[in-house]
Design a protein around this motif. Structure first.
Motif, PDB file in Angstrom:
ATOM      1  N   ASP A  97       0.826  -1.218   0.000  1.00 48.56           N
ATOM      2  CA  ASP A  97       0.000   0.000   0.000  1.00 48.56           C
ATOM      3  C   ASP A  97       0.855   1.261   0.000  1.00 48.56           C
ATOM      4  O   ASP A  97       0.328   2.368  -0.132  1.00 48.56           O
ATOM      5  N   LYS A  98       2.171   1.112   0.173  1.00 52.70           N
ATOM      6  CA  LYS A  98       3.041   2.299   0.188  1.00 52.70           C
ATOM      7  C   LYS A  98       3.921   2.368  -1.053  1.00 52.70           C
ATOM      8  O   LYS A  98       4.267   3.441  -1.530  1.00 52.70           O
ATOM      9  N   ARG A 155     -10.473  -0.913   6.571  1.00 58.95           N
ATOM     10  CA  ARG A 155      -9.919   0.313   5.983  1.00 58.95           C
ATOM     11  C   ARG A 155     -11.045   1.281   5.686  1.00 58.95           C
ATOM     12  O   ARG A 155     -12.211   0.917   5.690  1.00 58.95           O
ATOM     13  N   SER A 202      -5.515   6.764   5.221  1.00 58.49           N
ATOM     14  CA  SER A 202      -4.554   5.747   4.808  1.00 58.49           C
ATOM     15  C   SER A 202      -4.296   4.838   6.003  1.00 58.49           C
ATOM     16  O   SER A 202      -4.560   5.199   7.139  1.00 58.49           O
ATOM     17  N   GLY A 203      -3.815   3.651   5.721  1.00 56.59           N
ATOM     18  CA  GLY A 203      -3.590   2.691   6.815  1.00 56.59           C
ATOM     19  C   GLY A 203      -4.900   2.061   7.249  1.00 56.59           C
ATOM     20  O   GLY A 203      -5.904   2.157   6.544  1.00 56.59           O
TER      21      GLY A 203
END
Lengths: 442, 442
Positions: free
Chosen positions: B207-208, B293, B298-299
């Motif tokens: 996701d990063k 989520r 984010s996260g």
């Protein structure tokens, strides 16, 4: 893998569900009573910089009991290897008053004046563990910062007394005194500050030692301080505040009498006593002090006092402040021993066993439909033996069980059993939620 | 006296009354939802023996972040001066799962089977402080210990999703995966356990980092492990679980599909996704893992998984267990940004200024009479300037003010002002409580 111990550290506790539930309910009740008086909740960090906790210069009893937190990373290496600085930089708070003074000093400009505040939370003291004394325990404080009259005293003590009466614990006693009267006595006897502080430590033992022993100790301290002809006269009498005290400080004496009268008027069932030998441990008290006692328990159920100078350590001007605290752990103990407190309000009301994995979807949906109507519904997670599932419901004391078997599912119905009278009825799925609302009194 | 700092330690927080009140309300709501599913509260020590926290042999990410507590007394002297033993013996818990495993192992025989339990409380991690990351924060866990089927997963995840919908936060997404599928992929690729663990750390960055970068990292790790011809094929596609996964482990694949179907049925408004690239950090997960989520953040907002082997470190047999946690701090943040959450339900409803010290008794009695009827009544503690007293009521937004002046007291009446419409009425003291009950809608 080697086996790891299953107990918490010495002096620390776990709580089984029933006890945890009773504690949570008591906290909720205290919080509602405090809020009914207009006290506001705040949140504070549970760890503090050691410099904050030791702010008063060190040496008070509680400061000696701080659990200190080891530095981390580079700073720890420097402290250990090069001996640069202390090993610890943080500490666990040992009460809620000192952190509140820090908090108020930080946010003073944004807070109402006066600031009526309550806090319920854990504090830690590295005391020697013993019966009824724990290293992690809860305090429930009310404070009014920025008010100088006895209205603050009356409001805080009143809220605390309501907690005891709401808990169904009559028989509470309030003992009131004023530190200014004790100081005036020290001055009258010609004692130095240090000697008088020692005398107060002796006086504080009056509930454990015979009065004659305490008198002797105090006279010895005074003699060593050069006051060999000191006369404690009638001042050790805890029963009544004699006129000799009035002469020492008319203002404090008058305040105490007025506060006592207010509390008697507001709480006719409570014994309110002006007790000139009450000392209380904290060294930051400057005026009124109080303690709640109960005939069924030695020691105190709560207490507090005025601390008009505590905020100065954070650089503020003298700010009048008064606060009190409930001894939460002792209150729990008293409630438990009296058979109060452990209720069943949060227990599930309906249990839905899982007859067959194929029915998991319908069973979960039915439980969700009950919850949407505010009914607490518990579902068994595995399609285990029905005997085990029913035992689970029995053990938890769940009053209704709703069985969806494959036959019932085929005929769009469900069997509802009442545990209280062992009756059983078959309800159509359509009417299930409606029927359960009736049974669960919604 | 030297001035003591007014801030909490770096990474720690204080909360102003409005925020503290919103947090308390959210905790109460979560607790009610968890209990509506039949989860029971427990209480656990917040400090643990270091040997418990490091029980898994050391080395997990969270174990590196333990705040350690310095030994005390003689033991500290021995550790410092003679280098005998460690400097610290206790630590602050870094999550609620490991202590729960200890707790369950301790009380196993007294607890229901399965044990459905919830906990809401603080945990501590000595992380580098940064935006949105704190060293003291709350977790809200639900767990079912002793159940092996996906009913446990469905129950816990459902309860967590209800918290988000009750908070007025639609748009939550659930991502599901199973650690057994990831392990099967590692085995298929011929990776050693150590290399595969590194690969999962890479995969967790999906996701990063761009997918190509992650693929490259994983292939490098595999090549260094002797698998230079490893083919990640379609396995990095987070969008969908392809049939290639099914071939790897039919059981896990089937469980995931069934769990996904159940959750979709129970929560039609929630996007439920089987996401084969979901990893989650904890090394004790053995089966299903999940993450909540939200498109606005984010996260993750929460997550958890199955940990069927964690209890073994306390000497118990393999015990199936599943649990999940809400990221309380992130949920608060999301609610704040959306303007939700800060209510006024606990604000006082009636303010009684103190016109004159002689009226303190009557005013306190009137406030007590209101409270006895469940009305929150706030009293000013000092007979301060009336202007200041009214400002206090205004600042706190108290809807009614009841003024007992000396004239009113003489005529046994009281003036009631409504802040909303600035109207004023005079009520006899006899009818005061009755009238306030009408105005406050009791």
């Amino acid at each position: 893998m080697s086996k790891v111990p299953v107990s918490p550290p010495s002096g620390f506790r776990d709580f089984l569900p029933e006890e945890a539930s009773a504690r949570a309910k008591l906290i909720d009740s205290i919080s509602r009573i405090y809020q009914s008086h207009g006290f506001q909740p705040i949140g504070m960090s549970m760890l503090e910089n050691l410099s904050t906790l030791q702010g008063k210069g060190g040496g008070s009893d509680n400061e000696k009991l701080i659990f200190k937190v080891l530095k981390r990373g580079e700073e720890l290496v420097r402290a250990v290897e090069k001996g640069e600085g202390e090993l610890a930089d943080l500490g666990l708070r040992f009460d809620l008053t000192l952190p509140l003074a820090r908090y108020y000093s930080r946010f003073r400009e944004q807070l109402p004046k006066p600031f009526k505040v309550f806090q319920i939370g854990p504090v830690w003291r590295a005391d020697r563990p013993q019966k009824g004394r724990f290293r992690e325990f809860f305090q429930c404080d009310v404070d009014i910062i920025g008010a100088k009259e006895i209205g603050a005293e009356a409001d805080c003590i009143s809220a605390i007394l309501e907690v005891f009466s709401a808990a169904g614990l009559p028989g509470a006693e309030v003992h009131l005194n004023d530190r200014r009267l004790l100081s005036a006595l020290g001055a009258k006897l010609g004692a130095s500050a240090a000697a008088w502080a020692k005398c107060l430590v002796s006086l504080d033992k009056l509930d454990k030692l015979p009065a004659e022993k305490v008198r002797e100790e105090m006279l010895q301290i005074l003699a060593a301080d050069g006051q060999s002809s000191a006369d404690l006269g009638p001042f050790l009498d805890s029963g009544e505040m004699s006129d000799e005290w009035k002469v020492l400080d008319e203002q404090s004496y008058g305040d105490l009498q007025a506060l006592s009268a207010l509390l008697k008027q507001l709480h006719p069932g409570v014994a309110v006593k002006v007790n000139p030998t009450l000392v209380r441990g904290q060294d930051y008290y400057t005026g009124t002090i109080f303690e709640i006692r109960h005939p069924d328990l030695s020691g105190s159920l709560g207490g507090g006092g005025r601390y008009n100078r505590l905020l100065e350590i954070f650089g503020g001007a003298e700010t009048p402040a008064f606060g009190g605290s409930i001894g939460f752990e002792r209150l729990c103990l008293l409630l438990q021993e009296g058979g109060h407190g452990v209720g069943s309000a949060e227990r599930p009301e309906v249990f839905l066993p899982l007859f067959d994995v194929s029915l998991r979807g319908p069973v979960l949906s039915l439980a969700a439909a009950l919850r949407a109507e505010g009914i607490r519904a518990d579902v068994y997670p595995d399609a285990a033996k029905l005997k085990n599932q029913f035992k689970y419901a029995d053990d938890r004391g769940i009053p209704f069980t709703a069985v969806l078997g494959t036959d019932e599912w085929q005929s769009r119905s469900i069997k509802v059993k009442s545990m209280a009278d062992r009756t059983e009825e078959t309800v159509s799925l359509e009417n299930f939620v409606k029927r359960m609302k009736e049974l669960c009194k919604r």
